[in-house]
Design an enzyme around this catalytic site. Structure first.
Site, short mmCIF file in Angstrom:
data_model
loop_
_atom_site.label_atom_id
_atom_site.label_comp_id
_atom_site.label_asym_id
_atom_site.label_seq_id
_atom_site.Cartn_x
_atom_site.Cartn_y
_atom_site.Cartn_z
N GLN A 168 0.82 -1.22 0.00
CA GLN A 168 0.00 0.00 0.00
C GLN A 168 0.85 1.27 0.00
O GLN A 168 0.38 2.32 -0.43
CB GLN A 168 -0.94 0.01 1.23
N CYS A 308 -12.78 -8.25 0.88
CA CYS A 308 -12.27 -9.62 0.87
C CYS A 308 -12.82 -10.34 -0.35
O CYS A 308 -13.78 -9.90 -0.96
CB CYS A 308 -12.58 -10.36 2.17
N1 PLP Z 1 -0.70 -6.51 1.29
C1 PLP Z 1 -1.54 -5.48 1.49
C2 PLP Z 1 -1.25 -4.51 2.59
C3 PLP Z 1 -2.67 -5.32 0.68
O1 PLP Z 1 -3.50 -4.30 0.89
C4 PLP Z 1 -2.91 -6.28 -0.33
C5 PLP Z 1 -4.12 -6.18 -1.19
O2 PLP Z 1 -5.14 -5.63 -0.78
C6 PLP Z 1 -1.99 -7.32 -0.52
C7 PLP Z 1 -0.91 -7.40 0.31
C8 PLP Z 1 -2.19 -8.34 -1.62
O3 PLP Z 1 -1.77 -7.82 -2.85
P1 PLP Z 1 -2.28 -8.46 -4.25
O4 PLP Z 1 -3.70 -8.03 -4.43
O5 PLP Z 1 -1.37 -7.88 -5.29
O6 PLP Z 1 -2.12 -9.93 -4.15
#
Ligand code: PLP
Length: 364
Positions: A168, A308
């Site tokens: 983020q 989610c």
């Molecule tokens: N880490 C954080 C803090 C996130 O907000 C998200 C997705 O919302 C992820 C990891 C996962 O990323 P990705 O959607 O690219 O798999």
């Protein structure tokens, strides 16, 4: 094409035009980057340019950038690949991409403002022996930034590794120094979905999750998705921290206007350093789902805590860890995209005020 106002960038940022152009151009490259002939070498050049761009934008050496399918996989690779012989310690407000990749991990508490409790981290490190600590640079629900430099200092003192989920923060705030590895995701900075990266400190060599054909220096098997990676690099170049800083006054004006018209509203994490684009807005007594649906009907798209995959709204573990109790379920997340229109304040506040009026009238 949807109309209205989308303020849900922490779920996914709108595609940047630079990224779109790079994806389209890469779709026309026929080669496999692992092939030795001319077409393969052209694809390889694009892949290595992208690797260099990610390293230049976020720090580190190009050869230490491992491309993955996204942020979830980058976190999983770090937790799987760097944890051998180490106790895993993770922040209580981490994303499920981390929490579910680290079963049996010790949870580190946060303070009421959402920042990691450094005294608790110190005590956990003292008790743990060899450890891998995992903290997010910025929280997806509140935007709260952890004091990563301080955490890195503690990890260094105990010889622990520090993995930082920067999904983020990347492209929105300067990335903290001191991490041994960083997870990134293309679609959270205006690139396409389906690419991400793990950035490693020189010398770190994680055990792969996917061995496959030995791509990515044996750290992640599978033919690299070149269009997504090219779009990722273009988005990373375009997503400057300065441009993102433009969003803070818009976010602050939204919070000020809501506080003025609804004294009962609260903003979890507001007292901590935060991303410039994110606000958690708590309206006591009104379930987040009700708020999100009412705003959606008015053409304004936000989310209830974290989105989610099932689309269902569960109680937020982030807000619960911050001690919000029942109010955790009454908090929505407003996250401004990189191209948020200048009139976002008026439009969002008008829709929010109408939503509050409606739900209050219904409850009376
Ligand atoms: N880490 C954080 C803090 C996130 O907000 C998200 C997705 O919302 C992820 C990891 C996962 O990323 P990705 O959607 O690219 O798999």
């Amino acid at each position: 094409m949807t109309t209205g106002l989308s303020l849900d960038a922490n779920a996914t940022e709108p595609l940047r035009p630079e990224a779109r152009a790079a994806v389209l151009a890469a779709l026309d490259l026929p080669g496999n980057p692992s092939s030795v002939h001319a077409e393969g070498r052209a694809a390889r050049r694009l892949l290595e340019d992208a690797r260099g761009a990610i390293a230049a934008r976020f720090g580190g050496r190009a050869q230490d950038v491992v491309f993955t399918a996204g942020g979830t996989e980058a976190n999983a690779l770090a937790l799987h690949g760097l944890s051998a012989g180490r106790r895993v310690l993770v922040g209580a407000t981490e994303h499920p991409a981390v929490l579910r990749a680290a079963p049996g991990a010790t949870l580190l508490p946060v303070r009421a403002d959402g920042t990691i409790d450094l005294a608790a981290l110190d005590a956990a490190l003292a008790a743990a022996g060899p450890a891998l600590v995992c903290l997010m640079a910025a929280n997806n629900e509140t935007g709260v930034l952890h004091p990563i430099a301080d955490a890195a200092g503690l990890c260094g003192r105990y010889g622990a590794l520090l993995h930082v989920d920067a999904v983020q923060a990347a492209g929105r705030a300067p990335l903290p120094a001191g991490a041994d590895s960083l997870a990134l995701s293309a679609h959270k900075l205006g690139g396409p979905k389906g690419a991400g990266a793990l950035l490693l400190r020189p010398g770190l060599d994680p055990t792969p999750l996917i061995a496959g054909g030995g791509q990515e220096r044996g750290r992640r098997g599978g033919t690299e998705p070149l269009p997504a990676i090219a779009g990722f690099a273009a988005a990373a170049r375009a997503a400057t921290d300065q441009a993102a800083a433009r969003l803070a006054p818009i976010r602050d004006a939204i919070e000020a206007a809501i506080a003025a018209l609804a004294p009962e509203a609260r903003f979890p994490g507001q007292g901590a350093p935060r991303l410039p684009n994110t606000s958690a807005i708590l309206l006591p007594g009104v379930p987040a789902e009700t708020q999100v649906i009412a705003l959606d009907l008015a053409g304004v798209r936000v989310s209830a805590g974290a989105a989610c995959s099932s689309g269902k709204v569960g109680a937020s573990h982030v807000l619960a860890a911050m001690g919000l109790g029942g109010d955790a379920a009454c908090t929505i997340r407003m996250s401004l995209p990189w191209n948020a229109p200048e009139d976002s304040v008026e439009r969002f506040v008008a829709a929010w005020a109408a939503m509050r009026e409606q739900v209050t009238r219904r409850a009376a």
